[in-house]
Design an enzyme around this catalytic site. Structure first.
Site, PDB file in Angstrom:
ATOM      1  N   GLY A  15       0.787  -1.242   0.000  1.00 42.81           N
ATOM      2  CA  GLY A  15       0.000   0.000   0.000  1.00 42.81           C
ATOM      3  C   GLY A  15       0.809   1.278   0.000  1.00 42.81           C
ATOM      4  N   SER A  16       1.987   1.281  -0.681  1.00 39.50           N
ATOM      5  CA  SER A  16       2.741   2.546  -0.690  1.00 39.50           C
ATOM      6  C   SER A  16       2.075   3.567  -1.615  1.00 39.50           C
ATOM      7  CB  SER A  16       4.208   2.314  -1.068  1.00 39.50           C
ATOM      8  OG  SER A  16       4.330   2.000  -2.432  1.00 39.50           O
ATOM      9  N   MET A  91      -4.345  -6.923  -6.796  1.00 38.05           N
ATOM     10  CA  MET A  91      -3.856  -7.948  -7.710  1.00 38.05           C
ATOM     11  C   MET A  91      -4.911  -8.990  -8.089  1.00 38.05           C
ATOM     12  SD  MET A  91      -1.090  -6.858  -8.547  1.00 38.05           S
ATOM     13  CE  MET A  91       0.524  -6.175  -8.219  1.00 38.05           C
ATOM     14  N   ASN A 108      -6.426   2.777 -12.282  1.00 41.81           N
ATOM     15  CA  ASN A 108      -5.392   1.856 -11.802  1.00 41.81           C
ATOM     16  C   ASN A 108      -4.032   2.453 -12.093  1.00 41.81           C
ATOM     17  OD1 ASN A 108      -4.207  -0.619 -10.881  1.00 41.81           O
ATOM     18  ND2 ASN A 108      -3.916  -1.235 -13.018  1.00 41.81           N
ATOM     19  N   HIS A 110      -0.041   1.244 -13.014  1.00 45.42           N
ATOM     20  CA  HIS A 110       0.750   0.097 -13.465  1.00 45.42           C
ATOM     21  C   HIS A 110       2.201   0.535 -13.648  1.00 45.42           C
ATOM     22  CE1 HIS A 110       1.549  -3.739 -15.327  1.00 45.42           C
ATOM     23  NE2 HIS A 110       2.274  -3.080 -16.216  1.00 45.42           N
TER      24      HIS A 110
HETATM   25  C1  GAR Z   1       2.987  -0.910  -7.623  1.00 44.39           C
HETATM   26  O1  GAR Z   1       4.246  -0.889  -8.241  1.00 44.39           O
HETATM   27  C2  GAR Z   1       1.895  -0.930  -8.657  1.00 44.39           C
HETATM   28  O2  GAR Z   1       2.191  -0.158  -9.793  1.00 44.39           O
HETATM   29  C3  GAR Z   1       1.836  -2.386  -9.009  1.00 44.39           C
HETATM   30  O3  GAR Z   1       1.966  -3.038  -7.769  1.00 44.39           O
HETATM   31  C4  GAR Z   1       2.763  -2.245  -6.910  1.00 44.39           C
HETATM   32  C5  GAR Z   1       2.016  -2.074  -5.615  1.00 44.39           C
HETATM   33  O4  GAR Z   1       2.841  -1.449  -4.647  1.00 44.39           O
HETATM   34  N1  GAR Z   1       0.612  -2.711  -9.688  1.00 44.39           N
HETATM   35  C6  GAR Z   1       0.520  -3.588 -10.686  1.00 44.39           C
HETATM   36  O5  GAR Z   1       1.452  -4.224 -11.084  1.00 44.39           O
HETATM   37  C7  GAR Z   1      -0.872  -3.696 -11.306  1.00 44.39           C
HETATM   38  N2  GAR Z   1      -0.837  -4.445 -12.526  1.00 44.39           N
HETATM   39  P1  GAR Z   1       2.166  -0.715  -3.406  1.00 44.39           P
HETATM   40  O6  GAR Z   1       1.248  -1.735  -2.728  1.00 44.39           O
HETATM   41  O7  GAR Z   1       3.323  -0.346  -2.522  1.00 44.39           O
HETATM   42  O8  GAR Z   1       1.430   0.470  -3.930  1.00 44.39           O
END
Ligand code: GAR
Length: 320
Positions: A15-16, A91, A108, A110
């Site tokens: 969740g950053s 996810m 979203n 990505h």
């Molecule tokens: C982030 O890098 C986001 O872009 C990616 O997951 C990570 C979540 O980090 N999302 C995907 O790959 C979606 N297809 P976070 O939980 O620290 O925000």
């Protein structure tokens, strides 16, 4: 800021990006507020962080809820009166009916420059392709994974010796800058009168035999043959110094108009200077305008105004 857009963030893990959205929302002029954080994993670390920051959270477990998970999620979103969903490391593949329900209101992030490298392991794919630039993308969610209209991107250089981890760390910094900025732009554009006029025009001109005309300088839309056409929708924009954006539509008469205004005074109003006419004002400068509702109203107003030869055709079509 009054009347901020109410955003729900959906996460599956750390969740950053969620944290970046929460902290940006603390600015006085941020046009959105985080009204709920939830997701599919009840023990996602980001949920505890959101709760510590005073945000309402809901721990939903997609494993134990099974097929009822999406219904439970929708109920939580309705109860929190959510306008926009921001996915942040969520996810789970989203079913098409849920995507359709939130069409145009779910975004979203990505970690690549889409349409390049959708799906998982984007950074590995960038390195394997020998690319010298990557980045992050914020996009509308459609029913294909990591596709949908691109709302904003930021570029990040790939350095010699980069690994997937080192690249992920730098791209994440860029994500944290990009997401709050693009989400703010996204929720604000629905308050921009030009955007609203274009949106209403798109819906109005999708109806049969319609054309754009101005009415005393205001954008409007007419139906019928050019020699006898009539207005069925007229924009109401910042009248006499009062900031407001609305569309005027034809009701069935004074009784219906009075009932609608009494039932929902924040949504409907009697336009001044139109005298005792059957035009009602439908406000469009609110967070989370229901565009399906606006489309239904335009169609009704069209039917009230259109010549019988056009409405007859519609009635015949309805019978099939
Ligand atoms: C982030 O890098 C986001 O872009 C990616 O997951 C990570 C979540 O980090 N999302 C995907 O790959 C979606 N297809 P976070 O939980 O620290 O925000």
């Amino acid at each position: 800021m009054a009347d901020r857009a109410r955003v729900a963030i959906l996460i599956s893990g750390r969740g950053s990006n969620m944290a970046a959205l929460i902290y940006a929302a603390r600015a006085d002029d941020c046009p959105y507020e985080i009204a709920l954080v939830t997701g599919d994993k009840p023990d996602a670390p980001g949920l505890s962080l959101a709760r510590a920051e005073g945000i309402d959270i809901l721990r939903l477990d997609d494993k134990s809820l099974g097929a009822t998970y999406w219904k439970a999620l929708q109920e939580a979103l309705d109860a929190a009166r959510i306008d926009t969903i921001a996915l942040a490391g969520f996810m789970r593949i989203i079913p098409t009916d849920f995507v359709a329900r939130w069409a145009g209101r779910m975004v979203n992030i990505h970690p690549s420059l889409l349409p390049r490298h959708p799906g998982l392991r984007s950074h590995d794919a960038v390195l394997a392709a020998g690319e010298t630039t990557t980045g992050a993308t914020v996009h509308l969610v459609s029913d294909q994974v990591d596709s949908g209209a691109i709302l904003g991107q930021v570029e990040v250089a790939v350095l010699p010796g980069d690994t997937a981890d080192s690249l992920a760390t730098r791209v994440l910094i860029a994500e944290h800058q990009l997401y709050p900025r693009i989400l703010s732009e996204f929720v604000t554009r629905e308050r921009d009168p030009d955007w609203i006029v274009a949106k209403v025009g798109g819906l109005a001109l999708a109806l049969p035999e319609t054309r754009f005309k101005t009415s005393h300088g205001a954008p409007g839309w007419k139906v019928g043959s050019p020699s006898s056409d009539k207005f069925f929708a007229i924009m109401w924009l910042s009248h006499h110094g009062e900031e407001s954006t609305a569309v005027l539509l034809k009701t069935s008469g004074q009784d219906e108009m009075a009932q609608l205004i009494a039932a929902e005074p924040d949504l409907y109003f009697r336009p001044a200077y139109y005298g005792p006419s059957d035009w009602i004002g439908l406000r469009l400068d609110r967070a989370g305008v229901g565009w399906d509702h606006v489309a239904e109203w335009l169609s009704r107003s069209w039917q009230t105004t259109a010549p019988p030869r056009l409405t007859r055709l519609l009635r015949v079509a309805d019978e099939f």
